[in-house]
Design a protein around this motif. Structure first.
Motif, mmCIF file in Angstrom:
data_model
loop_
_atom_site.group_PDB
_atom_site.id
_atom_site.type_symbol
_atom_site.label_atom_id
_atom_site.label_comp_id
_atom_site.label_asym_id
_atom_site.label_seq_id
_atom_site.Cartn_x
_atom_site.Cartn_y
_atom_site.Cartn_z
ATOM 1 N N THR A 1 12.291 1.491 4.783
ATOM 2 C CA THR A 1 13.213 1.722 5.895
ATOM 3 C C THR A 1 13.382 3.219 6.127
ATOM 4 O O THR A 1 13.186 4.034 5.225
ATOM 5 C CB THR A 1 14.603 1.099 5.633
ATOM 6 N N ALA A 2 13.767 3.554 7.355
ATOM 7 C CA ALA A 2 14.064 4.946 7.705
ATOM 8 C C ALA A 2 15.037 4.959 8.864
ATOM 9 O O ALA A 2 15.011 4.066 9.719
ATOM 10 C CB ALA A 2 12.777 5.690 8.090
ATOM 11 N N ASP A 3 15.915 5.955 8.906
ATOM 12 C CA ASP A 3 16.848 6.080 10.022
ATOM 13 C C ASP A 3 16.778 7.485 10.617
ATOM 14 O O ASP A 3 16.093 8.378 10.094
ATOM 15 C CB ASP A 3 18.282 5.709 9.620
ATOM 16 N N GLU A 4 17.477 7.682 11.724
ATOM 17 C CA GLU A 4 17.382 8.961 12.437
ATOM 18 C C GLU A 4 18.084 10.104 11.714
ATOM 19 O O GLU A 4 17.882 11.274 12.044
ATOM 20 C CB GLU A 4 17.937 8.820 13.859
ATOM 21 N N GLU A 5 18.910 9.801 10.719
ATOM 22 C CA GLU A 5 19.584 10.838 9.958
ATOM 23 C C GLU A 5 18.692 11.443 8.882
ATOM 24 O O GLU A 5 19.079 12.409 8.231
ATOM 25 C CB GLU A 5 20.844 10.276 9.310
ATOM 26 N N GLY A 6 17.532 10.826 8.649
ATOM 27 C CA GLY A 6 16.619 11.328 7.628
ATOM 28 C C GLY A 6 16.606 10.508 6.351
ATOM 29 O O GLY A 6 15.828 10.791 5.439
ATOM 30 N N ASN A 7 17.467 9.486 6.243
ATOM 31 C CA ASN A 7 17.444 8.619 5.071
ATOM 32 C C ASN A 7 16.191 7.751 5.095
ATOM 33 O O ASN A 7 15.813 7.225 6.150
ATOM 34 C CB ASN A 7 18.675 7.712 5.049
ATOM 35 N N MET A 8 15.558 7.566 3.934
ATOM 36 C CA MET A 8 14.364 6.729 3.832
ATOM 37 C C MET A 8 14.400 6.000 2.489
ATOM 38 O O MET A 8 14.836 6.560 1.479
ATOM 39 C CB MET A 8 13.089 7.565 3.936
ATOM 40 N N VAL A 9 13.961 4.744 2.500
ATOM 41 C CA VAL A 9 14.007 3.926 1.287
ATOM 42 C C VAL A 9 12.672 3.239 1.061
ATOM 43 O O VAL A 9 12.093 2.658 1.987
ATOM 44 C CB VAL A 9 15.118 2.851 1.376
ATOM 45 N N SER A 10 12.184 3.322 -0.166
ATOM 46 C CA SER A 10 11.037 2.558 -0.628
ATOM 47 C C SER A 10 11.574 1.547 -1.640
ATOM 48 O O SER A 10 12.081 1.932 -2.704
ATOM 49 C CB SER A 10 10.013 3.493 -1.291
ATOM 50 N N PHE A 11 11.496 0.254 -1.326
ATOM 51 C CA PHE A 11 12.178 -0.774 -2.120
ATOM 52 C C PHE A 11 11.208 -1.907 -2.413
ATOM 53 O O PHE A 11 10.528 -2.405 -1.517
ATOM 54 C CB PHE A 11 13.381 -1.311 -1.333
ATOM 55 N N ILE A 12 11.158 -2.320 -3.667
ATOM 56 C CA ILE A 12 10.282 -3.418 -4.061
ATOM 57 C C ILE A 12 11.028 -4.358 -4.982
ATOM 58 O O ILE A 12 11.856 -3.935 -5.793
ATOM 59 C CB ILE A 12 8.984 -2.884 -4.708
ATOM 60 N N GLN A 13 10.766 -5.637 -4.838
ATOM 61 C CA GLN A 13 11.484 -6.645 -5.616
ATOM 62 C C GLN A 13 10.561 -7.806 -5.951
ATOM 63 O O GLN A 13 9.572 -8.039 -5.262
ATOM 64 C CB GLN A 13 12.685 -7.162 -4.821
ATOM 65 N N SER A 14 10.890 -8.529 -7.011
ATOM 66 C CA SER A 14 10.011 -9.607 -7.445
ATOM 67 C C SER A 14 10.721 -10.494 -8.454
ATOM 68 O O SER A 14 11.649 -10.064 -9.136
ATOM 69 C CB SER A 14 8.757 -9.012 -8.108
ATOM 70 N N HIS A 15 10.263 -11.744 -8.535
ATOM 71 C CA HIS A 15 10.650 -12.545 -9.698
ATOM 72 C C HIS A 15 9.425 -12.831 -10.558
ATOM 73 O O HIS A 15 9.470 -13.700 -11.418
ATOM 74 C CB HIS A 15 11.375 -13.844 -9.297
ATOM 75 N N ALA A 16 8.355 -12.064 -10.341
ATOM 76 C CA ALA A 16 7.116 -12.120 -11.126
ATOM 77 C C ALA A 16 6.402 -13.442 -10.897
ATOM 78 O O ALA A 16 6.944 -14.497 -11.160
ATOM 79 C CB ALA A 16 7.372 -11.913 -12.616
ATOM 80 N N GLY A 17 5.218 -13.387 -10.357
ATOM 81 C CA GLY A 17 4.489 -14.613 -10.070
ATOM 82 C C GLY A 17 5.156 -15.393 -8.946
ATOM 83 O O GLY A 17 6.350 -15.257 -8.710
ATOM 84 N N ASP A 18 4.418 -16.198 -8.244
ATOM 85 C CA ASP A 18 5.023 -17.003 -7.186
ATOM 86 C C ASP A 18 6.057 -17.958 -7.773
ATOM 87 O O ASP A 18 5.762 -18.750 -8.663
ATOM 88 C CB ASP A 18 3.946 -17.797 -6.448
ATOM 89 N N PHE A 19 7.284 -17.861 -7.280
ATOM 90 C CA PHE A 19 8.420 -18.675 -7.717
ATOM 91 C C PHE A 19 8.799 -18.442 -9.177
ATOM 92 O O PHE A 19 9.434 -19.277 -9.802
ATOM 93 C CB PHE A 19 8.175 -20.158 -7.444
ATOM 94 N N GLY A 20 8.430 -17.291 -9.712
ATOM 95 C CA GLY A 20 8.932 -16.862 -11.014
ATOM 96 C C GLY A 20 8.748 -17.864 -12.125
ATOM 97 O O GLY A 20 7.660 -18.392 -12.351
ATOM 98 N N SER A 21 9.846 -18.129 -12.825
ATOM 99 C CA SER A 21 9.811 -19.039 -13.978
ATOM 100 C C SER A 21 9.681 -20.493 -13.571
ATOM 101 O O SER A 21 9.384 -21.346 -14.399
ATOM 102 C CB SER A 21 11.086 -18.867 -14.808
ATOM 103 N N GLY A 22 9.938 -20.786 -12.293
ATOM 104 C CA GLY A 22 9.979 -22.173 -11.846
ATOM 105 C C GLY A 22 11.299 -22.852 -12.154
ATOM 106 O O GLY A 22 11.505 -24.011 -11.792
ATOM 107 N N VAL A 23 12.192 -22.136 -12.815
ATOM 108 C CA VAL A 23 13.511 -22.686 -13.180
ATOM 109 C C VAL A 23 14.520 -22.262 -12.121
ATOM 110 O O VAL A 23 14.782 -21.066 -11.937
ATOM 111 C CB VAL A 23 13.960 -22.194 -14.566
ATOM 112 N N VAL A 24 15.082 -23.228 -11.410
ATOM 113 C CA VAL A 24 16.100 -22.981 -10.392
ATOM 114 C C VAL A 24 17.433 -23.495 -10.923
ATOM 115 O O VAL A 24 17.544 -24.635 -11.369
ATOM 116 C CB VAL A 24 15.742 -23.676 -9.063
ATOM 117 N N VAL A 25 18.435 -22.630 -10.900
ATOM 118 C CA VAL A 25 19.760 -22.990 -11.414
ATOM 119 C C VAL A 25 20.410 -23.980 -10.455
ATOM 120 O O VAL A 25 20.566 -23.678 -9.263
ATOM 121 C CB VAL A 25 20.638 -21.729 -11.568
ATOM 122 N N PRO A 26 20.782 -25.173 -10.920
ATOM 123 C CA PRO A 26 21.364 -26.180 -10.028
ATOM 124 C C PRO A 26 22.566 -25.673 -9.236
ATOM 125 O O PRO A 26 23.378 -24.896 -9.748
ATOM 126 C CB PRO A 26 21.772 -27.293 -10.995
#
Length: 536
Positions: A360-385
């Protein structure tokens, strides 16, 4: 670095996009538009990054989740800041305990590889330190998409369907039942274009927003997470969640041909990209599409990777520092190993001294490089009910060999694959860039940086160019559209080259560059994904 449109001899799905007031680049159009709306409604680039990140946990659930990890590089007020929001292994886990459960190596799915999720804490930390709008406002677009639903996009739908069929045959335990309930509600993956709703996700996001993250780490959601993990003999505890804090870190860099290339320090693998660039910086490259260019890139990446795999882990457990690995003296020795023929790489001895990306970037000069993951597609496969929270499996990166640096230990962070990148020149921001998808990431960082710096490609052309990836030893894999004459020439240099049947494992990236004189933003988005740039 040239950000103008220019000819490039490979087919491109898109042209570079230009804007002035704000830009969001990511792998899913709805998430990009949500981030842009936040900026248009008074938020800055940091608010937009949080909003986009949260939306990606809904609209790209195969790649990321509320229960994942995050890293960020943030340019604001004339300085670059690093955020490590990866979580450690549970305090109670150990090599001995995992082996006593019958494992010879860390499993990929289930409760054992679950580590402390850091993504919700990253939203809170970024919002408190640099955001302008309340977290409740910034998370609202994701809540709306979860409640109202959204039509599944093409590439996400394709991978979702592939994983459903894999999981149907693989996930037999009760701990995986909630995954099928949430992500395959009709006994199948959602069709491309079909509306999928996630009401449990909406409730969890609302609780995170209302409590500023407390519900996830010390309250209602924490209790449900721990109960779920412990029910199936996992290791995560309330204390593990309650004690978690993000780390604000000093980014690391190398100067490559006049540009400073920045990464997050270990436990991330960004150091691998810097090691390779440090080796490559004293070579002269006259043409992108020459066998000499590709050969030297591949050899440098191989040398950097074997060092990274040997030494990178939780920074508190590393036997050498990034400063030692990035020293001129060490790079010179590694550079000297690159000859005319492919080599079998070995780690050196330095002298002591499932992922989603957005920009992301805005006109004020702020810029963000952001990355996220749960490792592997769908992570552990464990979904909290009753929460929609798919927990990450980042612990699968640990080794059960007690002799190696990245060995499993309670409270330790593992070697982490997800890495945001950032470029500056003369202490001024050029912009954020990043590539998702496991071990390709530092390799693609090197290729993207060289495409823009050495060969003057604009951000879109830099992303469009065919990629290669080192697998092991002398083996590399190239994309289907990789030039055949280059592949054949690499084989004659001793490389073992195999051609991939599709581009699924070659990463999906985004780039935003700012022109220092005019303030104009130029963006590129990944042609290998449902990538989109939202701009005004």
């Amino acid at each position: 670095m040239n950000t103008d449109h220019q000819f490039y001899p490979y087919p491109s799905k898109r042209m570079a996009v230009h804007g002035r007031k704000g830009m969001v680049a990511t792998t899913q159009p709805l998430a990009a538009q949500a981030g842009l709306r936040i900026m248009q409604n008074g938020g800055n680039a940091i608010d937009a990054a949080i909003a986009t990140s949260a939306c990606l946990t809904i609209v790209e659930p195969n790649s990321t989740s509320i229960g994942g990890d995050s890293f960020a590089l943030v340019w604001t007020k004339g300085k670059l800041h690093g955020l490590n929001a990866s979580g450690p292994a549970p305090q109670s886990i150990s090599i001995e305990k995992v082996k006593s459960m019958g494992y010879d190596s860390m499993p990929g799915q289930g409760v054992v590889p679950i580590t402390v999720p850091g993504t919700p804490a990253s939203w809170v930390a970024l919002s408190e330190r640099y955001g302008r709008l309340p977290l409740s406002t910034v998370l609202q677009p994701a809540i709306d998409y979860a409640l109202e639903g959204f039509p599944v996009s093409v590439e996400i739908g394709r991978y979702w369907n592939i994983r459903f069929h894999e999981f149907k045959n693989k996930f037999k335990g009760e701990e995986f039942a909630e995954w099928f309930k949430v992500y395959a509600p009709n006994g199948r993956a959602p069709y491309i274009g079909e509306v999928w709703r996630a009401p449990d996700h909406a409730k969890s996001l609302q609780l995170i927003a209302e409590t500023n993250g407390e519900a996830f780490y010390r309250g209602e959601l924490a209790e449900k997470i721990v109960h779920c993990v412990n029910e199936y003999n996992g290791f995560l505890s309330m204390e593990d969640l309650a004690r978690y804090q993000v780390e604000w870190v000093q980014p690391i860099n190398v100067n490559y041909k006049g540009f400073d290339i920045w990464e997050i320090p270990p436990n991330g693998q960004g150091l691998v990209a810097l090691l390779a660039l440090q080796i490559l910086k004293d070579f002269d490259f006259h043409s992108k599409d020459s066998v000499d260019t590709y050969h030297k890139q591949i050899e440098a990446v191989k040398l950097a990777f074997v060092d990274g795999l040997k030494y990178i882990t939780d920074s508190r457990s590393m036997s050498v520092t990034e400063k030692e690995l990035l020293s001129e003296q060490y790079a010179k020795g590694r550079r000297g190993l690159i000859q005319d023929e492919a080599i079998l790489p070995e780690a050196g001895e330095p002298i002591p001294g499932g992922t989603a990306y957005l920009a992301t970037a805005d006109e004020e000069g702020n810029m963000v490089s952001f990355i996220q993951s749960h490792a592997g597609d769908f992570g552990s496969g464990v979904v909290v009910p009753d929460t929609g929270i798919c927990l990450l499996n980042r612990g699968s990166g640990f080794s059960l060999n007690p002799e190696v640096a990245n060995r499993l230990e309670g409270g330790k962070k593992t070697f982490h694959t997800i890495i945001p990148g950032f470029i500056t020149k003369d202490n001024m921001p050029v912009g954020p860039f990043g590539i998702m998808c496991g071990m390709i990431q530092p390799q693609a960082h090197v290729q993207i940086v060289m495409n823009m710096v050495n060969f003057m490609l604009n951000p879109q052309a830099a992303l469009d160019a065919p990629r290669w990836r080192w697998i092991k030893e002398k083996l590399i894999e190239v994309e289907p559209q990789f030039p055949d004459h280059i592949a054949q020439a690499l084989i004659r240099k001793g490389h073992a080259v195999q051609r991939a049947i599709d581009s699924g494992m070659f990463g999906r990236g985004q780039i935003i560059c700012r022109d220092e004189k005019t303030g104009i933003l130029t963006g590129g988005t990944e042609p290998r994904a449902d990538g989109s740039i939202a701009v005004w």
